[in-house]
Design a protein around this motif. Structure first.
Motif, mmCIF file in Angstrom:
data_model
loop_
_atom_site.group_PDB
_atom_site.id
_atom_site.type_symbol
_atom_site.label_atom_id
_atom_site.label_comp_id
_atom_site.label_asym_id
_atom_site.label_seq_id
_atom_site.Cartn_x
_atom_site.Cartn_y
_atom_site.Cartn_z
ATOM 1 N N CYS A 49 4.595 14.153 -2.876
ATOM 2 C CA CYS A 49 4.351 14.609 -1.650
ATOM 3 C C CYS A 49 3.174 14.665 -1.435
ATOM 4 N N GLY A 50 1.480 14.164 -1.926
ATOM 5 C CA GLY A 50 0.692 14.075 -1.357
ATOM 6 C C GLY A 50 -0.072 15.608 -1.362
ATOM 7 N N LYS A 51 0.424 16.820 -2.254
ATOM 8 C CA LYS A 51 -0.508 17.832 -2.629
ATOM 9 C C LYS A 51 -1.903 18.093 -3.245
ATOM 10 N N PRO A 97 0.891 -0.950 -0.216
ATOM 11 C CA PRO A 97 -0.152 0.041 0.198
ATOM 12 C C PRO A 97 1.439 1.605 -0.048
ATOM 13 N N VAL A 98 0.576 1.953 -0.338
ATOM 14 C CA VAL A 98 1.021 3.362 -0.444
ATOM 15 C C VAL A 98 0.489 4.666 0.589
ATOM 16 N N THR A 99 1.363 5.264 1.355
ATOM 17 C CA THR A 99 1.277 6.016 1.838
ATOM 18 C C THR A 99 1.113 7.776 1.803
ATOM 19 N N ALA A 150 8.898 15.287 2.315
ATOM 20 C CA ALA A 150 8.757 14.866 0.693
ATOM 21 C C ALA A 150 7.401 12.983 1.228
ATOM 22 N N ARG A 151 7.240 12.908 0.115
ATOM 23 C CA ARG A 151 6.768 10.997 0.685
ATOM 24 C C ARG A 151 6.709 10.599 1.334
ATOM 25 N N PRO A 152 5.544 10.299 2.452
ATOM 26 C CA PRO A 152 4.808 10.438 2.412
ATOM 27 C C PRO A 152 4.272 11.405 3.338
HETATM 28 N N1 LIG Z 1 -4.988 6.594 -7.081
HETATM 29 C C1 LIG Z 1 -3.794 7.064 -6.562
HETATM 30 N N2 LIG Z 1 -3.231 5.529 -6.524
HETATM 31 C C2 LIG Z 1 -2.109 4.813 -5.916
HETATM 32 N N3 LIG Z 1 -1.754 5.846 -5.895
HETATM 33 C C3 LIG Z 1 -1.765 7.340 -6.027
HETATM 34 C C4 LIG Z 1 -3.120 8.216 -6.864
HETATM 35 N N4 LIG Z 1 -2.652 8.724 -6.278
HETATM 36 C C5 LIG Z 1 -1.346 9.536 -6.452
HETATM 37 N N5 LIG Z 1 -0.821 8.232 -5.296
HETATM 38 C C6 LIG Z 1 0.591 8.626 -5.131
HETATM 39 O O1 LIG Z 1 -0.150 9.342 -3.661
HETATM 40 C C7 LIG Z 1 1.932 10.460 -3.855
HETATM 41 C C8 LIG Z 1 0.900 11.420 -3.853
HETATM 42 O O2 LIG Z 1 0.062 11.888 -4.991
HETATM 43 P P1 LIG Z 1 0.455 13.289 -5.457
HETATM 44 O O3 LIG Z 1 -0.565 13.301 -4.488
HETATM 45 O O4 LIG Z 1 -0.339 13.339 -7.020
HETATM 46 O O5 LIG Z 1 1.334 14.095 -5.420
HETATM 47 P P2 LIG Z 1 1.552 15.335 -5.493
HETATM 48 O O6 LIG Z 1 0.578 16.214 -6.073
HETATM 49 O O7 LIG Z 1 2.563 16.360 -4.683
HETATM 50 O O8 LIG Z 1 2.887 15.400 -6.492
HETATM 51 C C9 LIG Z 1 2.633 9.882 -5.097
HETATM 52 O O9 LIG Z 1 3.580 8.671 -4.872
HETATM 53 C C10 LIG Z 1 1.314 8.765 -6.746
HETATM 54 O O10 LIG Z 1 1.747 7.153 -7.167
#
Ligand SMILES: Nc1ncnc2c1ncn2[C@@H]1O[C@H](COP(=O)(O)OP(=O)(O)O)[C@@H](O)[C@H]1O
Ligand SMILES: [Mg+2]
Lengths: 244, 262
Positions: free
Chosen positions: B47-49, B22-24, B213-215
């Motif tokens: 980074c989750g913006k 799972p990706v945080t 940075a992520r998360p």
């Molecule tokens: N629908 C999704 N499913 C899986 N992972 C996601 C999804 N949307 C975003 N991510 C992951 O979450 C992280 C943050 O994404 P995001 O919010 O788009 O970043 P930012 O807008 O700061 O560039 C990234 O690593 C991205 O790969």
């Protein structure tokens, strides 16, 4: 222009093969005989009526199929549960060859007009449903999301986004499948029919009138070309935003 | 400062794809946006913006926590949270004027009033004369101006922007920043603006929130006390340069982390 040139080349090759005596006239009529036969068909044997009947059958059967398939396809593309419910069946039904239904449909519906319409309906409806569903299902996600953030609910997303976004694709799908519907109508007319272009062709076969048969086939091609042209012109007029 | 928008303990974990981990995307985040605030969220890409902004918009659901707007919990997308996306999301089958009127039609605003609102925003966005154009006929900067007008026409309680100028060239981007700022200086509409551009973050904001940075999580909050109205010349002032140096330090550490991960 290049397209026209190829037509000319094709006719020239045909003329050389037949008029030059390379192919026996029993098997393939030459272009001049074909035109003469065609003229006779039109003026003496009421071929115009046959053409009208065939066109009516295609348009009728296809319109019925479109009337059913477009709404079903849109709903399938828009709502995942509906897609999960219908997709397997439609995918299966799509591979049922319409021509194989002809004998069965004659048993069910006789050899009247209903049977002809049903052949075309069965041949087109599943293809249409599936292709429309795929088009609607692949609508740009961000446009749908934008609509939600602007106050749309699910129903209005269907009406104000999914429908207009895919209207040109749906028109293109109709154009394509209408072309296939032409092959079904001819098959339906080859068997158990007393009128139509297909019936004329099978009649001519028993008389070895290859000129008439070829004329019939060319007429089908021409009608297809004209309807294609009309569709494209219609699309240009209806969807100016695509070209801009 | 009255809290217009409250983000409470919001986190987002995406389930792993095809048996993966799972990706945080977002660690539990707290955030308060006051009435009339212009907040920029600054962080390295990934980074989750966007995740955070989409949760505020109601386009995504948080794994934990909740979002409150004017005290009411956000349960889904709605017109009181106008959104401008980084991708061009004008409806290609509608003219510029029809695009701007989209939300008004949804609310059943009468035609005459619609026309008036549309004319107003066309004028303010410098789009007069383009009302009947198709989106395809517009440059990227113009399309984003229409997108902003379309969101503002709904008179939202808060305007959410996700790197709206990210795809534009530098000159256009600078002009767009000034245009957006001039609108805010007049209306003081509450804004939450996501960017990875430090200069943009400072120039627009009353407060810059820096994300890790992520998360992601919010690791620093930097008030920007530069006076209004702001013009492009301000970007070379000592105060601006000092802020920029400070934020560059904050972001650099995160960018290094983010780069190491890939
Ligand atoms: N629908 C999704 N499913 C899986 N992972 C996601 C999804 N949307 C975003 N991510 C992951 O979450 C992280 C943050 O994404 P995001 O919010 O788009 O970043 P930012 O807008 O700061 O560039 C990234 O690593 C991205 O790969
Ligand atoms: Mg993003």
């Amino acid at each position: 222009m290049l397209g026209l040139a190829f037509f000319a080349l094709f006719v020239a090759a045909w003329a050389v093969a037949t008029l030059g005596g390379f192919v026996s006239a029993t098997f393939l009529a030459d272009p001049v005989t074909m035109l003469k036969d065609g003229w006779l068909l039109l003026t003496r044997f009421g071929f115009l009526h046959d053409i009208g009947v065939t066109v009516w059958r295609v348009v009728g059967g296809f319109a019925l199929a479109a009337l059913v398939a477009v709404p079903v396809g849109i709903v399938m593309g828009a709502y995942k549960p509906v897609e999960a419910l219908l997709e397997p069946f439609v995918s299966f039904a799509r591979y049922l060859p319409a021509s194989a239904f002809v004998p069965l449909l004659i048993l069910w519906a006789g050899i009247g007009e209903l049977q002809k319409l049903l052949v075309i309906f069965i041949g087109s409806v599943f293809q249409l449903v599936l292709m429309v569903a795929v088009a609607v299902g692949s609508t740009r996600r961000d446009l749908v999301e934008a609509a939600y953030t602007l106050g749309s609910n699910e129903r209005s997303v269907v009406r104000r986004v999914l429908l207009p976004a895919n209207a040109p694709d749906i028109a293109e799908i109709l154009r394509l499948v209408l072309g296939w519907a032409w092959t079904y109508v001819i098959v339906a007319e080859l068997i158990g029919s007393s009128s139509g272009i297909g019936h004329m062709i099978i009649d001519s076969q028993s008389l070895l009138a290859t000129g008439q048969m070829i004329f019939g086939i060319i007429v089908i091609g021409l009608i297809g070309l004209v309807s294609d042209f009309a569709f494209k012109a219609g699309n240009r007029a209806l969807f100016p935003w695509r070209l801009a | 400062m009255s809290a217009k928008l409250l983000v409470e303990n919001v986190s987002r974990v995406f389930p792993g794809v095809r048996g993966g981990e799972p990706v945080t995307a977002l660690q539990p985040t707290h955030l308060t946006v006051g009435e009339n605030d212009f907040i920029t969220l600054l962080g390295p890409s990934g980074c989750g913006k966007s995740t955070l902004l989409r949760i505020v918009a109601g386009l995504d659901r948080p794994t934990t926590g909740r979002v409150l707007l004017d005290g009411r919990e956000v349960a889904g997308p709605g017109p009181e949270r106008g959104m401008v996306f980084q991708s061009y999301t004008l409806f290609p089958w509608l003219t510029v004027a029809q695009n701007i009127a989209y939300g008004l039609v949804e609310r059943g605003v009468p035609e005459a009033q619609r026309r008036e609102t549309v004319a107003h925003y066309l004028d303010r966005m410098g789009l007069s004369g383009f009302a009947e154009h198709w989106p395809k006929q517009l440059s990227g900067g113009m399309q984003q101006r229409v997108a902003i007008a379309r969101a503002l026409a709904n008179d939202p309680a808060i305007l959410l922007l996700d790197e709206p100028f990210g795809a534009l060239d530098n000159q256009t981007r600078a002009l767009m920043q000034e245009l957006l700022l001039s609108i805010w200086e007049r209306d003081r509409k509450t804004v939450l603006f996501v960017t990875h551009d430090i200069e943009e973050a400072i120039f627009l904001a009353s407060r810059v929130l820096v994300m890790t940075a992520r998360p992601g999580r919010i690791k620093a909050e930097v008030p920007v006390d530069l006076p209004h109205p702001r013009g492009y010349r301000m970007k070379t002032s000592p105060e601006f340069t000092a802020l920029k140096a400070r934020l560059t330090e904050e972001i650099r550490a995160e960018a290094v982390l983010a780069a190491a991960e890939h």
